[in-house]
Design an enzyme around this catalytic site. Structure first.
Site, mmCIF file in Angstrom:
data_model
loop_
_atom_site.group_PDB
_atom_site.id
_atom_site.type_symbol
_atom_site.label_atom_id
_atom_site.label_comp_id
_atom_site.label_asym_id
_atom_site.label_seq_id
_atom_site.Cartn_x
_atom_site.Cartn_y
_atom_site.Cartn_z
ATOM 1 N N GLY A 291 0.805 -1.206 0.000
ATOM 2 C CA GLY A 291 0.000 0.000 0.000
ATOM 3 C C GLY A 291 0.848 1.270 0.000
ATOM 4 N N SER A 292 0.330 2.298 0.636
ATOM 5 C CA SER A 292 0.922 3.634 0.530
ATOM 6 C C SER A 292 2.270 3.785 1.213
ATOM 7 C CB SER A 292 -0.048 4.674 1.086
ATOM 8 O OG SER A 292 -1.181 4.780 0.246
ATOM 9 N N MET A 293 2.734 2.800 1.959
ATOM 10 C CA MET A 293 4.096 2.891 2.471
ATOM 11 C C MET A 293 5.095 2.975 1.321
ATOM 12 S SD MET A 293 4.432 0.512 5.882
ATOM 13 C CE MET A 293 4.101 -1.031 5.042
ATOM 14 N N LYS A 295 4.937 4.897 -1.042
ATOM 15 C CA LYS A 295 5.105 6.290 -1.435
ATOM 16 C C LYS A 295 6.384 6.879 -0.861
ATOM 17 C CE LYS A 295 0.165 6.815 -2.089
ATOM 18 N NZ LYS A 295 -1.129 7.175 -1.500
#
Length: 616
Positions: A291-293, A295
């Site tokens: 997921g957004s980790m 980013k």
């Protein structure tokens, strides 16, 4: 009738030897001496044969005692007691506390051919050892074998009860038994050994030869912190009804793993009860879309490439449509033009995807290869997962990987990578061994100035963004949330989430990386029904950070070039002050973040103007 033959007169007798003075032995006496000599030779030959036979028997007995052949004893001591010297060395934590050791025990075995009454013997054995089943014991005693185990690793009380049975053919073997004094604590790192003391998992397996040769293994794990971490994620699993969880604490300055936990877990002392689900190490063997980790890595790549700067902006006002896919943001992300810091703070998928396109597919793949995300990690465990990524890395893959979908890695990959993004740009291979002064120097993967910017962005996320629930007053916590939908039956399941938060502190001089992930958590009234990483994982990271500062006696502003020691010491913890002023606050007091050495908003404002990344 025989023909007549003329008698031949005898030849003249030879002169008497006695008359010539020669020694004379009677024929009868000469025969007697030959018999005695022959007898002596036969005795010698027989003796030699007996010696050889006894040596062969002795060698066979030694072989039976030392080697395993169809279930025979494997230890180094003959039956009927005796002492045994431990050969498999201990596994200890970084402070010398024992995780695994070996103790001498007795094991019972029997020769069924010597048993007079198998039924009666089986009944007596089961009465002395109630955990055994009568039918199984009876089947062993009825077998044609000359050796069967009754039970291995008897307790002293069991050994006494069995010894009193007086069953013919029942003997005892001195052996070693692997003991795990800490029970389930650290199980997936320590691993376990078979009843024959062969390593089957974790450090027991990886260091099997070293342990067999008597060399102690000292892990980087701190037992005290390990227990705290396990307690916290167990609480989170119960609170959010998750099916599993994992957590890692890493020293960002050298790659040491200080704690690693995976749930469900097991007790190595009860090897027969271990299930495959409990054996599975989610932290090192499980590969997940994070997921957004991701980013963190996408932003670092974009800034380090020079193709994107903090002054750039990206239009996130409408979803991206590419082929048959649509990329959109969560409802709480502003649908407008966003600065790079805002893309990170609000965790915009659209903005991240456009940043990735600006860098390019080949550069993205090369970056993930550079930081080791396209292969298993080399470390002191053998339970290591292999990342999953597109074989044909197309534009759509570039965009989705930017926000953590379409590529799966282990949580250990994430911790290793995040540490490199904020510690000055040096990646250290994760290690489960306590490092010496001559530690691995690591290798540079991003520029130091890029790493400094990532510290600011992660601090911003914890102060103003999705990671607020992880912030701890006075300790400069930074981090990034990650919420990924799991794949089920070829499609993403919206209610089956893998929710995570990776945090670090202090962001002015990062020392600790903390990652917590919950597998399929459920939202509660407290979280408003949400089960995102910011709601369910970030609070656990905060608790673990509180445990760390309490355990090591760290006060706000206690940071300098040498952070507090992680070893147990009888001396009081030295309270240090930073060269740069850092506000000191007690628990519960507010800190003026504008006074921090790395102010969250400093240098993050962007001038007017929008960079529009093409997504055609």
């Amino acid at each position: 009738m025989r023909p007549w033959r003329k008698a031949v007169p005898p030849e003249p007798a030879a002169a008497s030897p006695a008359a010539a003075g020669a020694h004379f032995t009677l024929p009868k006496e000469r025969h007697k001496g030959d018999v005695q000599e022959t007898a002596r030779q036969r005795l010698v030959v027989t003796s030699v044969l007996l010696v050889v036979a006894f040596m062969a028997i002795a060698m066979r007995m030694s072989y039976v005692s030392l080697l395993r052949d169809g279930g025979e004893p494997t230890q180094r001591v003959a039956a009927r007691g005796g002492t045994i010297q431990s050969e498999r060395a201990d596994i200890v934590d970084r402070n010398g506390i024992v995780f695994a050791t070996s103790l001498p025990v007795m094991s019972a075995f029997i020769n069924p051919h010597l048993v007079i009454d198998a039924q009666d013997a089986a009944r007596k054995i089961v009465s002395a050892l109630p955990d055994l089943k009568y039918d199984e014991v009876k089947a062993k005693l009825d077998s044609d074998k000359t050796f069967v185990w009754v039970k291995r690793g008897l307790s002293p009380r069991e050994n006494d009860r069995v010894n009193r049975l007086g069953i013919p053919g029942l003997e005892f073997q001195a052996e070693e038994r692997r003991i795990y004094p800490q029970g389930m604590t650290g199980a997936h790192v320590v691993g376990y050994a078979s009843i024959d003391n062969a390593g089957l998992g974790g450090a027991e397996r990886y260091f099997d030869q070293q342990l067999q040769s008597g060399q102690t293994v000292q892990l980087s794990i701190d037992l005290r912190l390990q227990r705290m971490v396990e307690d916290e994620i167990a609480h989170a699993v119960q609170k959010f009804s998750a099916i599993g969880a994992q957590a890692i604490v890493m020293d960002a300055t050298n790659g040491e793993i200080l704690a690693l936990a995976s749930l469900p877990t097991y007790d190595a002392n009860k090897a027969r009860t271990i299930t495959n689900e409990a054996l599975f190490n989610r932290a090192t063997l499980g590969v997940y879309e994070q997921g957004s980790m991701f980013k963190v890595f996408n932003t670092a790549l974009a800034l380090d490439s020079g193709k994107v700067t903090l002054a750039d902006r990206f239009d996130a006002s409408s979803p991206i449509k590419i082929d048959r896919f649509t990329i959109h943001d969560d409802p709480d992300v502003p649908h407008r033009v966003l600065t790079v810091p805002e893309v990170f703070k609000f965790s915009s998928n659209i903005g991240s995807a456009k940043m990735a396109v600006e860098v390019g597919t080949e550069a993205q793949r090369a970056f993930f290869d550079k930081i080791g995300f396209l292969k298993p990690i080399h470390t002191e465990l053998m339970e290591l997962g292999t990342p999953l990524y597109p074989q044909h890395w197309a534009k759509i893959n570039t965009m989705t990987i930017a926000f953590g979908h379409g590529m799966s890695v282990t949580p250990l990959h994430v911790v290793m990578g995040v540490a490199a993004m904020i510690n000055g740009g040096i990646e250290f291979p994760p290690t489960f061994l306590k490092r010496t002064s001559a530690s691995d120097p690591g290798r540079r993967v991003i520029q130091a100035k890029t790493s400094m910017t990532m510290r600011q962005l992660m601090r911003l996320n914890a102060v103003e963004g999705t990671g607020k629930k992880a912030d701890l007053t006075g300790y400069e916590v930074g981090g990034k949330t990650g919420t990924a939908e799991k794949v089920a039956h070829g499609a993403y399941a919206r209610k089956a989430l893998f929710s995570s938060f990776v945090g670090a502190f202090p962001m002015s001089d990062p020392k600790f990386i903390v990652l917590v992930s919950l597998d399929e958590p459920k939202g509660t009234k407290e979280t408003g029904g949400y089960a995102t990483g910011g709601m369910v994982a970030a609070p656990s990271v905060k608790v673990i950070i509180e445990d760390i500062v309490s355990l090591y006696g760290i006060l706000p502003g206690d940071w300098n070039a040498r952070p507090a020691s992680l070893e147990i010491s009888s001396r009081p913890v030295q309270q240090n002050t930073m060269a740069r002023a850092v506000p000191v606050a007690a628990r519960g007091q507010r800190v003026d973040h504008k006074a921090l050495p790395l102010r969250p908003g400093e240098h993050l404002a962007a001038p007017p103007g929008v960079r529009r990344a093409s997504v055609e």
